[in-house]
Design an enzyme around this catalytic site. Structure first.
Site, mmCIF file in Angstrom:
data_model
loop_
_atom_site.group_PDB
_atom_site.id
_atom_site.type_symbol
_atom_site.label_atom_id
_atom_site.label_comp_id
_atom_site.label_asym_id
_atom_site.label_seq_id
_atom_site.Cartn_x
_atom_site.Cartn_y
_atom_site.Cartn_z
ATOM 1 N N ASP A 67 -4.998 52.423 60.907
ATOM 2 C CA ASP A 67 -4.924 52.357 59.411
ATOM 3 C C ASP A 67 -6.020 53.508 59.403
ATOM 4 O O ASP A 67 -7.005 54.177 60.002
ATOM 5 C CB ASP A 67 -4.438 50.990 58.374
ATOM 6 C CG ASP A 67 -4.099 51.578 57.028
ATOM 7 O OD1 ASP A 67 -4.188 52.590 56.416
ATOM 8 O OD2 ASP A 67 -2.655 50.791 57.133
ATOM 9 N N HIS A 114 -6.777 51.684 51.444
ATOM 10 C CA HIS A 114 -5.571 51.550 51.931
ATOM 11 C C HIS A 114 -5.414 50.663 53.156
ATOM 12 O O HIS A 114 -4.685 49.281 53.268
ATOM 13 C CB HIS A 114 -4.597 52.603 52.335
ATOM 14 C CG HIS A 114 -3.680 52.084 53.078
ATOM 15 N ND1 HIS A 114 -3.188 52.317 53.885
ATOM 16 C CD2 HIS A 114 -1.974 52.627 52.301
ATOM 17 C CE1 HIS A 114 -1.657 51.685 54.157
ATOM 18 N NE2 HIS A 114 -0.890 52.449 53.011
ATOM 19 N N SER A 154 3.720 50.053 52.323
ATOM 20 C CA SER A 154 2.619 49.728 53.512
ATOM 21 C C SER A 154 2.082 48.380 52.797
ATOM 22 O O SER A 154 1.367 48.037 53.646
ATOM 23 C CB SER A 154 1.001 51.257 52.880
ATOM 24 O OG SER A 154 1.421 51.877 53.183
#
Length: 874
Positions: free
Chosen positions: A153, A202, A527
């Protein structure tokens, strides 16, 4: 229909073929991935080095190859063709770039967050855990200890107190690397380093879902808080990433001994054969489960599977919405008639200059049910609103319209109070004079209105939302609690593989966030669903003592709970299609304790033209007692791909759903298994009747096994009525010739003449204003191969346009400029041409002309600018 702008060498800002509404994987011009036989590595790499820069040299048991960037883009295709033809080359792929996964940031914390004492963790009441039975593991002391989970990520803020506060041996985030560096944006050279610190957010949110600790203000806890995390950072602080770096990250995570690899990254594909998906599939075959988010393009409708989630044996994870709506609200205070201050929560809007604002409240009326509150011009006796905070109910007209009416009376600060649960961010920046906007809950608004109606003055003391303390409020989710998120991408693949495999909570999830960005946040996306699924994989690994990817996926699939279809506002009395939810919502404790083990996780009967009507699976009793299972099946809604028989573009969400169902003949109807015994079940499928095959209906459902031990299991299945090969692939209406000077990319008239730079000079500054012929090609459905042939005035094909053929293409629009270069490295002579666009049908044979769909552009002419004297004498 809005089409996706596909991977191309040129992406226009807008297009006659309609602009894309979300990011798509882009091709890096002149960059390729070559996979080769190990014995030919030296000769292949030597042939590349003179003309290209090696991006990645990957010598691995699962992938031997390299990615490289040609120095001269004008010769790239010719050179690439020569390399592809070399002995020992297995495959050549373009380098594609993928953006940071799309997700919605609902709320973020504050820079002044303080860690509070740990809550009592004897009971896990975190709603995503209740929804997936994770709480039962924690109540039993099972927390994933000893399992290594790699997160690919944006990195992890490992200094976050809820994520361990350190990096390295003995830390929660104990291994991994930064493969790219802060300044990497997807188009420049990566500068790797050993520090995977997150500067986007994220990856930190994802990691908290897996394994955050309870030393945090909100008492949240990761689903598997005692796993060991690996952080593989593949994004810089901005931009995207190439699939060659993603391949490298997966192989590194595999080499570092990860037990599970999770990635919430992807892009439109629908084909399991692309390079990244193929490598991930190989890792799964080697015994490491790989979970990838299904994608957030649910609005595109059915047949929109994402890579690498669409890979064979890769577990694609869809999203369901949280049963509550958590909100991190900035804290302000108010007083009524001079009383002591009371706290309230607000969501800052845009603009948000609320620091040190303390003003009385004024409201246009006291009716808390008035949907049109503030929609009309304010009365003449309205006071100077610059001296107040204007309170307006959310309702029937736009926020901007309400704000304009308030601003007309001098308003600078506006607070909306909600007409539903919670609060949301508003944007009234378009209204001149407004300095601060916010929203409060309906309850807060009603309390203020009640006080005003009684004649009391209400003073509101606002705070800078950047520094104000944040309070966690949990509101009910009235419309979509536990249902599939409307944004979750639908399968199946173009080869009718079942995608997604499973679903998990991903809508409105509270987790960690980088300290610099507020420390905590509420986000939505597949996600968020994927890491929760990965954490449950870790819990079941620990409980059952198995790491076999196939066994784990089969257990989770068999014990998941399918749910009814919900379009975001309404729930329908039919199960959501398998193409949306896979097997259904994870029930991890049931998976860990299942005594029936199915040999597969799903069945695809394919389309009618290629139907495999008779299939089988095995059931093994892993328990200690004999069990008899009654077999049956429950149908899900059948989804039409196309809105009508004359449409070639798949319908946007929600696709039309009908109740027509398949008939399944299941043998035996009853099955008795002694401990350790295995038996085979056969399934004969008869597709549903009464459907319009031209609209390509996708039917699905669940084979059920109900045991005398009070257990129940299910196996998802799907099929297609009609022929995938008969479906129109090439959208001829939106495949034509345009010109690079036209931002709208409208078709050009026949006979248009283009003056191009001299051969090989297109990149020189003096030709920067050249108007090129722009070829626009639109795929209504995916195509495994697309070609663009240049045809002269005599009807003879003289070569293929640079950058083609293109393989494993999703549906959407290609756009590229042509400078006269052909794929063999030569240039088309000055003259008159047409370009014939060809797309291979789904299940088509590239060697059969009838399996291609074609469209030929209008004729056009090219000529080349003359070289200047300096070029002749150089």
């Amino acid at each position: 229909m809005v089409r996706l702008g596909l991977a191309t060498t040129l992406l226009a800002a807008a297009s006659f073929a309609q602009a894309a509404h979300h990011k798509a994987p882009k091709v890096v011009p002149g960059a390729y991935i070559v996979e080769y036989e190990d014995s030919h590595a030296a000769s292949i790499l030597n042939s590349i080095k003179g003309d290209a820069t090696i991006r990645k040299d990957i010598r691995h048991e699962l992938f031997k190859g390299a990615s490289f960037q040609f120095k001269d883009l004008d010769k790239a295709e010719d050179l690439a063709g020569k390399i592809a033809a070399m002995s020992g080359v297995k495959a050549m792929y373009p380098v594609r770039r993928y953006s940071v996964p799309e997700h919605t940031v609902h709320y973020t914390g504050s820079s002044v967050q303080e860690v509070v004492a740990k809550r009592d963790t004897a009971k896990d009441t975190f709603t995503p855990h209740l929804m997936t039975q994770v709480n039962k593991f924690r109540d039993s002391g099972i927390t994933g200890k000893g399992i290594k989970v790699a997160v690919i990520d944006t990195g992890i803020d490992y200094l976050h107190p809820a994520l361990g506060g350190c990096f390295g041996a003995g830390c929660l985030v104990s291994y991994g690397a930064d493969l790219v560096g802060d300044d990497f944006n997807g188009s420049n050279t990566p500068v790797p380093d050993p520090d995977p610190m997150d500067c986007q957010g994220h990856g930190t949110h994802v990691s908290g879902i897996v394994a955050s600790k309870t030393n945090n203000p909100y008492g949240i806890i990761g689903a598997a808080s005692d796993v060991t995390l690996g952080a593989y950072r593949v994004f810089g602080c901005d931009g995207d990433v190439g699939n060659d770096i993603l391949i490298e990250a997966y192989l590194k995570a595999y080499d570092d001994g990860s037990d599970i690899i999770t990635a919430s990254i992807g892009g439109a594909s629908g084909w399991p054969e692309d390079s990244w998906a193929a490598v991930v599939s190989r890792i799964v075959e080697k015994g490491v489960p790989c979970l990838v988010s299904a994608g957030n393009s649910g609005d595109e409708g059915i047949f929109y599977a994402s890579t690498a989630a669409n890979g064979k044996r890769v577990t694609a994870v869809g999203s369901v919405d949280n049963i509550i709506a958590p909100a991190l609200l900035s804290e302000g205070t108010y007083s009524v008639a001079g009383s002591s201050a009371s706290a309230f929560g607000f969501t800052a809007g845009t603009p948000s200059a609320w620091a040190n604002v303390s003003l009385p409240v004024w409201s246009v009326n006291f009716d808390t049910t008035d949907a049109a509150n503030g929609c009309e011009a304010f009365p003449d006796n309205t006071p100077d609103l610059s001296k107040y905070i204007t309170l307006i109910r959310r309702g029937s007209c736009t926020f901007v319209q309400k704000a304009q009416n308030a601003a007309a009376k001098g308003a600078k600060y506006i607070i909306f109070y909600n007409n539903a649960a919670g609060s949301t961010k508003v944007d009234i920046s378009a209204v001149a004079g407004i300095q601060g906007s916010a929203m409060v809950t309906s309850e807060t608004g009603a309390a203020w209105i009640k006080a005003l109606q009684a004649g009391s003055e209400v003073i509101v003391n606002m705070a800078d939302p950047e520094t104000a303390p944040k309070n966690l409020s949990n509101f009910p989710n009235p419309n979509t609690a536990g249902f599939l998120s409307t944004y979750t991408s639908w399968g199946p693949t173009y080869e009718i593989d079942v995608k997604p495999q499973i679903s998990a909570p991903g809508g409105m999830i509270l987790s960690t966030y980088p300290r610099a960005l507020g420390s905590y946040a509420v986000l939505s996306g597949t996600s968020m669903a994927c890491p929760l699924a990965a954490a449950t994989w870790a819990l079941v690994m620990q409980k059952r003592g198995t790491k076999d990817p196939r066994v784990l996926e089969n257990l989770f699939s068999a014990t998941a709970h399918p749910n009814l279809f919900n379009d975001g506002t309404t729930t329908y009395p039919m199960l959501a299609p398998v193409a949306q939810q896979g097997a259904g919502l994870i029930q991890a404790w049931d998976a860990a304790n299942a005594n029936a083990l199915l040999s597969i996780s799903s069945i695809s009967f394919n389309d009618t033209a290629n139907i495999k009507p008779l299939q089988s699976f095995e059931v093994t009793n892993t328990g200690k007692k004999a069990v008899t299972y009654q077999l049956g099946h429950t149908s899900a809604a059948t989804a039409y791909t196309f809105a009508d028989a004359n449409t070639i573009d798949p319908a946007d969400f929600p696709n039309e759903l009908v109740a027509n169902k398949a008939t399944l003949v299941i043998t035996p109807a009853k099955l008795t298994l002694n401990p350790g015994q295995k038996k085979t079940v056969t399934v004969l499928a008869i597709p549903p009747k009464g459907l319009d095959a031209k609209r390509l209906p996708v039917y699905s459902g669940y084979i059920t096994l109900n045991g005398t031990d009070s257990t129940g299991y299910s196996l998802p299945y799907q099929g297609v009525v009609g022929s995938m090969k008969a479906v129109t692939v090439l959208d001829k209406q939106y495949s034509y010739l345009s010109q690079s000077s036209d931002a709208a990319l409208a078709p050009v008239a026949a006979g248009t003449v283009f003056t191009l730079p001299p051969a090989g000079k297109a990149n020189e500054t003096q030709y920067a204003n050249t108007v090129y012929p722009t070829v626009v090609l639109t795929l209504a459905m995916g195509s495994a191969e697309v070609r663009a042939d240049v045809v002269n005035a005599k009807g003879k094909t003289i070569g293929q346009v640079l950058t083609f053929p293109a393989y494993w293409n999703p549906r959407g629009t290609f756009e590229w400029n042509w400078d006269g270069a052909l794929s063999d490295g030569s240039y088309a002579p000055a003259g008159t041409y047409k370009i014939t666009l060809r797309a291979l049908k789904i299940y088509g044979n590239s060697r059969k002309p009838q399996d291609w769909e074609t469209q030929t552009t209008e004729s056009f002419s090219i000529k080349y600018a003359k070289k200047n004297k300096r070029e002749f004498t150089a």
